[in-house]
Design a protein around this motif. Structure first.
Motif, PDB file in Angstrom:
ATOM      1  N   VAL A  93       1.555  10.440  12.838  1.00 27.15           N
ATOM      2  CA  VAL A  93       1.696   9.044  12.223  1.00 27.15           C
ATOM      3  C   VAL A  93       2.509   9.346  10.900  1.00 27.15           C
ATOM      4  O   VAL A  93       2.173  10.227  10.228  1.00 27.15           O
ATOM      5  CB  VAL A  93       0.433   8.484  11.957  1.00 27.15           C
ATOM      6  N   ARG A  94       3.518   8.686  10.794  1.00 23.00           N
ATOM      7  CA  ARG A  94       4.356   8.780   9.432  1.00 23.00           C
ATOM      8  C   ARG A  94       4.335   7.209   8.984  1.00 23.00           C
ATOM      9  O   ARG A  94       4.727   6.229   9.636  1.00 23.00           O
ATOM     10  CB  ARG A  94       5.743   9.196   9.559  1.00 23.00           C
ATOM     11  N   CYS A  95       3.850   7.166   7.474  1.00 24.38           N
ATOM     12  CA  CYS A  95       4.023   5.670   7.012  1.00 24.38           C
ATOM     13  C   CYS A  95       4.342   5.925   5.683  1.00 24.38           C
ATOM     14  O   CYS A  95       4.226   6.559   4.885  1.00 24.38           O
ATOM     15  CB  CYS A  95       2.554   5.336   7.346  1.00 24.38           C
ATOM     16  N   ALA A  96       5.124   4.716   5.243  1.00 22.95           N
ATOM     17  CA  ALA A  96       5.654   4.309   4.071  1.00 22.95           C
ATOM     18  C   ALA A  96       4.782   3.136   3.801  1.00 22.95           C
ATOM     19  O   ALA A  96       4.614   2.198   4.387  1.00 22.95           O
ATOM     20  CB  ALA A  96       7.010   4.353   3.941  1.00 22.95           C
ATOM     21  N   PHE A  97       4.294   2.902   2.287  1.00 25.29           N
ATOM     22  CA  PHE A  97       3.721   1.857   1.935  1.00 25.29           C
ATOM     23  C   PHE A  97       4.049   1.584   0.537  1.00 25.29           C
ATOM     24  O   PHE A  97       4.771   2.336  -0.304  1.00 25.29           O
ATOM     25  CB  PHE A  97       2.161   1.876   2.033  1.00 25.29           C
ATOM     26  N   GLU A  98       3.808   0.199   0.174  1.00 23.84           N
ATOM     27  CA  GLU A  98       4.333  -0.209  -1.369  1.00 23.84           C
ATOM     28  C   GLU A  98       3.231  -1.439  -1.636  1.00 23.84           C
ATOM     29  O   GLU A  98       2.892  -2.063  -0.780  1.00 23.84           O
ATOM     30  CB  GLU A  98       5.752  -0.667  -1.169  1.00 23.84           C
ATOM     31  N   VAL A  99       3.136  -1.412  -2.804  1.00 20.58           N
ATOM     32  CA  VAL A  99       2.110  -2.536  -3.445  1.00 20.58           C
ATOM     33  C   VAL A  99       2.954  -3.711  -3.535  1.00 20.58           C
ATOM     34  O   VAL A  99       4.200  -4.117  -3.485  1.00 20.58           O
ATOM     35  CB  VAL A  99       1.911  -2.352  -4.905  1.00 20.58           C
ATOM     36  N   VAL A 100       2.199  -4.895  -2.763  1.00 20.75           N
ATOM     37  CA  VAL A 100       2.590  -5.955  -2.681  1.00 20.75           C
ATOM     38  C   VAL A 100       2.754  -6.645  -4.052  1.00 20.75           C
ATOM     39  O   VAL A 100       1.758  -6.635  -4.640  1.00 20.75           O
ATOM     40  CB  VAL A 100       1.800  -6.973  -1.856  1.00 20.75           C
ATOM     41  N   PRO A 101       3.897  -7.194  -4.376  1.00 20.26           N
ATOM     42  CA  PRO A 101       4.229  -7.607  -5.663  1.00 20.26           C
ATOM     43  C   PRO A 101       3.279  -8.785  -6.178  1.00 20.26           C
ATOM     44  O   PRO A 101       2.984 -10.011  -5.337  1.00 20.26           O
ATOM     45  CB  PRO A 101       5.421  -8.124  -5.722  1.00 20.26           C
ATOM     46  N   GLY A 102       2.549  -8.541  -7.284  1.00 16.31           N
ATOM     47  CA  GLY A 102       1.807  -9.784  -7.835  1.00 16.31           C
ATOM     48  C   GLY A 102       0.077  -9.445  -7.311  1.00 16.31           C
ATOM     49  O   GLY A 102      -0.734 -10.439  -7.652  1.00 16.31           O
ATOM     50  N   SER A 103      -0.031  -8.576  -6.334  1.00 14.33           N
ATOM     51  CA  SER A 103      -1.451  -8.430  -5.765  1.00 14.33           C
ATOM     52  C   SER A 103      -2.512  -7.683  -6.741  1.00 14.33           C
ATOM     53  O   SER A 103      -3.603  -7.413  -6.453  1.00 14.33           O
ATOM     54  CB  SER A 103      -1.383  -7.647  -4.474  1.00 14.33           C
ATOM     55  N   GLY A 104      -1.809  -7.031  -7.851  1.00 18.36           N
ATOM     56  CA  GLY A 104      -2.793  -6.127  -8.856  1.00 18.36           C
ATOM     57  C   GLY A 104      -3.783  -6.931  -9.623  1.00 18.36           C
ATOM     58  O   GLY A 104      -3.214  -8.117 -10.008  1.00 18.36           O
ATOM     59  N   SER A 105      -5.220  -6.822  -9.828  1.00 24.08           N
ATOM     60  CA  SER A 105      -6.066  -7.619 -10.249  1.00 24.08           C
ATOM     61  C   SER A 105      -6.804  -6.562 -11.158  1.00 24.08           C
ATOM     62  O   SER A 105      -6.536  -5.258 -11.337  1.00 24.08           O
ATOM     63  CB  SER A 105      -7.035  -8.251  -9.359  1.00 24.08           C
ATOM     64  N   GLY A 106      -7.723  -7.129 -12.091  1.00 22.89           N
ATOM     65  CA  GLY A 106      -8.469  -6.388 -13.292  1.00 22.89           C
ATOM     66  C   GLY A 106      -7.366  -5.528 -14.090  1.00 22.89           C
ATOM     67  O   GLY A 106      -6.545  -5.817 -14.588  1.00 22.89           O
ATOM     68  N   GLU A 107      -7.660  -4.329 -14.096  1.00 26.08           N
ATOM     69  CA  GLU A 107      -7.051  -3.328 -15.057  1.00 26.08           C
ATOM     70  C   GLU A 107      -5.655  -2.858 -14.293  1.00 26.08           C
ATOM     71  O   GLU A 107      -4.889  -2.194 -14.643  1.00 26.08           O
ATOM     72  CB  GLU A 107      -7.768  -2.103 -15.250  1.00 26.08           C
ATOM     73  N   LEU A 108      -5.537  -3.286 -12.867  1.00 22.46           N
ATOM     74  CA  LEU A 108      -4.447  -3.108 -12.199  1.00 22.46           C
ATOM     75  C   LEU A 108      -3.294  -4.061 -12.290  1.00 22.46           C
ATOM     76  O   LEU A 108      -2.591  -4.145 -11.293  1.00 22.46           O
ATOM     77  CB  LEU A 108      -4.952  -2.566 -10.631  1.00 22.46           C
TER      78      LEU A 108
END
Length: 135
Positions: A93-108
């Motif tokens: 399995v080969r996978c690329a991922f990215e943070v969904v913009p605006g989804s961070g909460s708290g200290e993130l």
């Protein structure tokens, strides 16, 4: 400033259901998955949903989203990863991922970033690499 993070994750649970199939063609499935992360990302139980395509030649692809609620390099919060990948006839399995913009909460809050993993068949702890910034 970009930070390079690494670690491993393991599949804690994998529940898959068929969705549809074309005669002699592709098959669709839906999987609900729970992962446990260690290393730069620490999360005991993520929530992940995948749409999977199985092709007749035993290859395929998937896309999905994973809600990570835990810590990133000691900062507490949550974020969502959008994932896109493929798997080959040998099961790798080969996978690329990215943070969904605006989804961070708290200290993130403000987290952006992208990463990847390659999971050969039979490996329990899959290594990931993740480059991120906190804005």
């Amino acid at each position: 400033m970009t930070t390079h993070a690494t670690g491993t994750f393991t599949f804690a649970d994998w529940q898959e259901k068929p969705v549809g199939e074309a005669a002699g063609g592709a098959k669709l499935a839906h999987a609900t998955v729970t992962n446990g992360y260690s290393g730069a990302i620490t999360a005991s139980a993520t929530a992940c949903q995948y749409a999977i395509v199985y092709l007749p030649d035993k290859t395929g692809g998937f896309s999905g989203h994973e809600l990570v609620d835990g810590e990133l390099d000691g900062r507490r919060g949550s974020f969502v990863l959008a994932q896109h990948g493929t798997f080959g006839e040998d099961g790798t399995v080969r996978c690329a991922f990215e943070v969904v913009p605006g989804s961070g909460s708290g200290e993130l809050t403000g987290l952006t970033g992208a990463g990847s993993f390659t999971a050969p068949p039979g490996i329990q702890a899959v290594r990931y690499a993740f480059d991120y910034e906190l804005g």
